[in-house]
Structure formats: C-alpha cells, structure tokens
Write a protein that holds these residues in place. Structure first.
Motif, PDB file in Angstrom:
ATOM      1  N   UNK A   3     119.137  93.307 106.038  1.00 60.97           N
ATOM      2  CA  UNK A   3     117.874  92.571 105.991  1.00 60.97           C
ATOM      3  C   UNK A   3     116.721  93.485 105.588  1.00 60.97           C
ATOM      4  N   UNK A   4     116.710  94.695 106.084  1.00 64.76           N
ATOM      5  CA  UNK A   4     115.642  95.635 105.759  1.00 64.76           C
ATOM      6  C   UNK A   4     115.653  95.963 104.277  1.00 64.76           C
ATOM      7  N   UNK A   5     116.809  96.256 103.723  1.00 65.52           N
ATOM      8  CA  UNK A   5     116.911  96.565 102.290  1.00 65.52           C
ATOM      9  C   UNK A   5     116.495  95.356 101.471  1.00 65.52           C
ATOM     10  N   UNK A   6     116.942  94.173 101.877  1.00 64.99           N
ATOM     11  CA  UNK A   6     116.582  92.948 101.167  1.00 64.99           C
ATOM     12  C   UNK A   6     115.071  92.719 101.215  1.00 64.99           C
ATOM     13  N   UNK A   7     114.452  92.950 102.362  1.00 67.88           N
ATOM     14  CA  UNK A   7     113.003  92.785 102.502  1.00 67.88           C
ATOM     15  C   UNK A   7     112.253  93.781 101.622  1.00 67.88           C
ATOM     16  N   UNK A   8     112.715  95.016 101.569  1.00 68.72           N
ATOM     17  CA  UNK A   8     112.075  96.027 100.719  1.00 68.72           C
ATOM     18  C   UNK A   8     112.172  95.635  99.252  1.00 68.72           C
ATOM     19  N   UNK A   9     113.323  95.124  98.821  1.00 66.26           N
ATOM     20  CA  UNK A   9     113.479  94.686  97.434  1.00 66.26           C
ATOM     21  C   UNK A   9     112.541  93.518  97.115  1.00 66.26           C
ATOM     22  N   UNK A  10     112.388  92.600  98.034  1.00 62.51           N
ATOM     23  CA  UNK A  10     111.476  91.475  97.818  1.00 62.51           C
ATOM     24  C   UNK A  10     110.044  91.972  97.671  1.00 62.51           C
ATOM     25  N   UNK A  11     109.636  92.919  98.509  1.00 64.55           N
ATOM     26  CA  UNK A  11     108.278  93.463  98.430  1.00 64.55           C
ATOM     27  C   UNK A  11     108.058  94.165  97.094  1.00 64.55           C
ATOM     28  N   UNK A  12     109.044  94.922  96.627  1.00 60.26           N
ATOM     29  CA  UNK A  12     108.924  95.616  95.342  1.00 60.26           C
ATOM     30  C   UNK A  12     108.768  94.612  94.206  1.00 60.26           C
ATOM     31  N   UNK A  13     109.563  93.556  94.219  1.00 58.63           N
ATOM     32  CA  UNK A  13     109.473  92.537  93.176  1.00 58.63           C
ATOM     33  C   UNK A  13     108.103  91.858  93.213  1.00 58.63           C
ATOM     34  N   UNK A  14     107.597  91.554  94.398  1.00 56.72           N
ATOM     35  CA  UNK A  14     106.277  90.926  94.507  1.00 56.72           C
ATOM     36  C   UNK A  14     105.171  91.844  93.998  1.00 56.72           C
ATOM     37  N   UNK A  15     105.272  93.137  94.283  1.00 66.30           N
ATOM     38  CA  UNK A  15     104.273  94.089  93.788  1.00 66.30           C
ATOM     39  C   UNK A  15     104.321  94.167  92.269  1.00 66.30           C
ATOM     40  N   UNK A  16     105.514  94.187  91.686  1.00 70.82           N
ATOM     41  CA  UNK A  16     105.636  94.207  90.227  1.00 70.82           C
ATOM     42  C   UNK A  16     105.065  92.940  89.606  1.00 70.82           C
ATOM     43  N   UNK A  17     105.331  91.791  90.192  1.00 67.88           N
ATOM     44  CA  UNK A  17     104.781  90.537  89.681  1.00 67.88           C
ATOM     45  C   UNK A  17     103.257  90.557  89.746  1.00 67.88           C
ATOM     46  N   UNK A  18     102.707  91.036  90.852  1.00 71.26           N
ATOM     47  CA  UNK A  18     101.252  91.113  90.991  1.00 71.26           C
ATOM     48  C   UNK A  18     100.652  92.091  89.971  1.00 71.26           C
ATOM     49  N   UNK A  19     101.333  93.210  89.721  1.00 68.12           N
ATOM     50  CA  UNK A  19     100.824  94.197  88.758  1.00 68.12           C
ATOM     51  C   UNK A  19     100.804  93.625  87.347  1.00 68.12           C
ATOM     52  N   UNK A  20     101.834  92.885  86.974  1.00 63.04           N
ATOM     53  CA  UNK A  20     101.877  92.279  85.646  1.00 63.04           C
ATOM     54  C   UNK A  20     100.853  91.149  85.545  1.00 63.04           C
ATOM     55  N   UNK A  21     100.723  90.346  86.577  1.00 63.78           N
ATOM     56  CA  UNK A  21      99.811  89.210  86.562  1.00 63.78           C
ATOM     57  C   UNK A  21      98.349  89.643  86.486  1.00 63.78           C
ATOM     58  N   UNK A  22      98.009  90.761  87.089  1.00 66.03           N
ATOM     59  CA  UNK A  22      96.619  91.220  87.072  1.00 66.03           C
ATOM     60  C   UNK A  22      96.300  92.076  85.853  1.00 66.03           C
ATOM     61  N   UNK A  23      97.272  92.393  85.041  1.00 69.41           N
ATOM     62  CA  UNK A  23      97.027  93.207  83.854  1.00 69.41           C
ATOM     63  C   UNK A  23      97.104  94.693  84.118  1.00 69.41           C
ATOM     64  N   UNK A  24      97.431  95.083  85.319  1.00 66.44           N
ATOM     65  CA  UNK A  24      97.550  96.508  85.630  1.00 66.44           C
ATOM     66  C   UNK A  24      98.785  97.104  84.964  1.00 66.44           C
ATOM     67  N   UNK A  25      99.787  96.285  84.711  1.00 60.70           N
ATOM     68  CA  UNK A  25     101.033  96.734  84.100  1.00 60.70           C
ATOM     69  C   UNK A  25     101.339  95.823  82.917  1.00 60.70           C
ATOM     70  N   UNK A  26     101.511  96.427  81.727  1.00 59.98           N
ATOM     71  CA  UNK A  26     101.806  95.670  80.517  1.00 59.98           C
ATOM     72  C   UNK A  26     103.111  96.194  79.937  1.00 59.98           C
ATOM     73  N   UNK A  27     104.126  95.325  79.857  1.00 61.23           N
ATOM     74  CA  UNK A  27     105.441  95.722  79.369  1.00 61.23           C
ATOM     75  C   UNK A  27     105.709  94.983  78.057  1.00 61.23           C
ATOM     76  N   UNK A  28     106.002  95.740  76.971  1.00 64.96           N
ATOM     77  CA  UNK A  28     106.315  95.149  75.668  1.00 64.96           C
ATOM     78  C   UNK A  28     107.664  95.684  75.209  1.00 64.96           C
ATOM     79  N   UNK A  29     108.498  94.793  74.682  1.00 66.61           N
ATOM     80  CA  UNK A  29     109.797  95.213  74.165  1.00 66.61           C
ATOM     81  C   UNK A  29     109.602  95.679  72.728  1.00 66.61           C
TER      82      UNK A  29
END
Length: 108
Positions: A3-29
């Motif tokens: 559960x702890x590992x799963x919770x940490x992974x969820x938090x990381x994914x949410x932080x990445x989504x927030x970073x992309x949504x706010x423009x702090x992180x821009x990823x281009x292929x």
C-alpha cells in the motif's frame, strides 16, 4: 508495504500531472518509435532494427534567494496573571471518628 509503494506511485503521478497542467513541465516527442523487424526461419527467430522514441523535456525554473527589506514583524505579547486570593476560608477537612476511640485495639 504494498500500500505504501502504491500510494507513493499515485503521488508521483499526480505531481507529474500537475506539473504538465501548469506548464512547469513541457514534454515533446522528437523521434517516433519503430518496432523491430522480426523474422522466423529454421534457425530461430531474429530481430533487427527498431528504434526507441526520443523526447525533449523543458522544465521551469525555481529561484530561491534573499533580498534586503525593512519590515516590521509583530511580536505577540504574553502576560501572566496570578490567581485572585480566596474570599472565604474553606472549612477544615472532616475526620473519621469511632465511638471507641479511647479503647486500645487489643482491649475490645
């Protein structure tokens, strides 16, 4: 533990989504992926070619520093007041009495 590992992974994914949504992180292929060419014959299976995708990542910057400033910081004040003196005197505590208090314990 799981559960702890799963919770940490969820938090990381949410932080990445927030970073992309706010423009702090821009990823281009920059390069597309290509699957390898696979062939099978009597000697076995062979794979050749293929390419992994490439990405260009632009991140925002965070600057941390100090600058001089004249500011007034309010400081809390603390006052301690003593308790008020009692106005009436408390009666003395009650004592347990026995009717045979003058007789020794062995004489009863």
């Amino acid at each position: 533990m799981v559960r702890t590992v799963f919770l940490i992974l969820i938090v990381i994914v949410l932080v990445l989504i927030a970073a992309v949504a706010t423009g702090f992180l821009d990823i281009s292929q920059t390069r597309e992926a290509q699957a390898p060419q696979i062939s099978a014959n009597e000697q076995g299976v062979t794979a050749s070619g293929g390419q992994a995708p490439a990405f260009d990542v632009q991140t925002g910057t965070v600057s941390v520093g100090t600058q001089p400033a004249n500011v007034t910081v309010p400081v809390p004040s603390v006052s301690v007041n003593e308790p008020a003196p009692p106005t009436a005197k408390a009666p003395p505590p009650l004592r347990a009495t026995s009717s045979n208090s003058d007789t020794p314990a062995g004489a009863r």
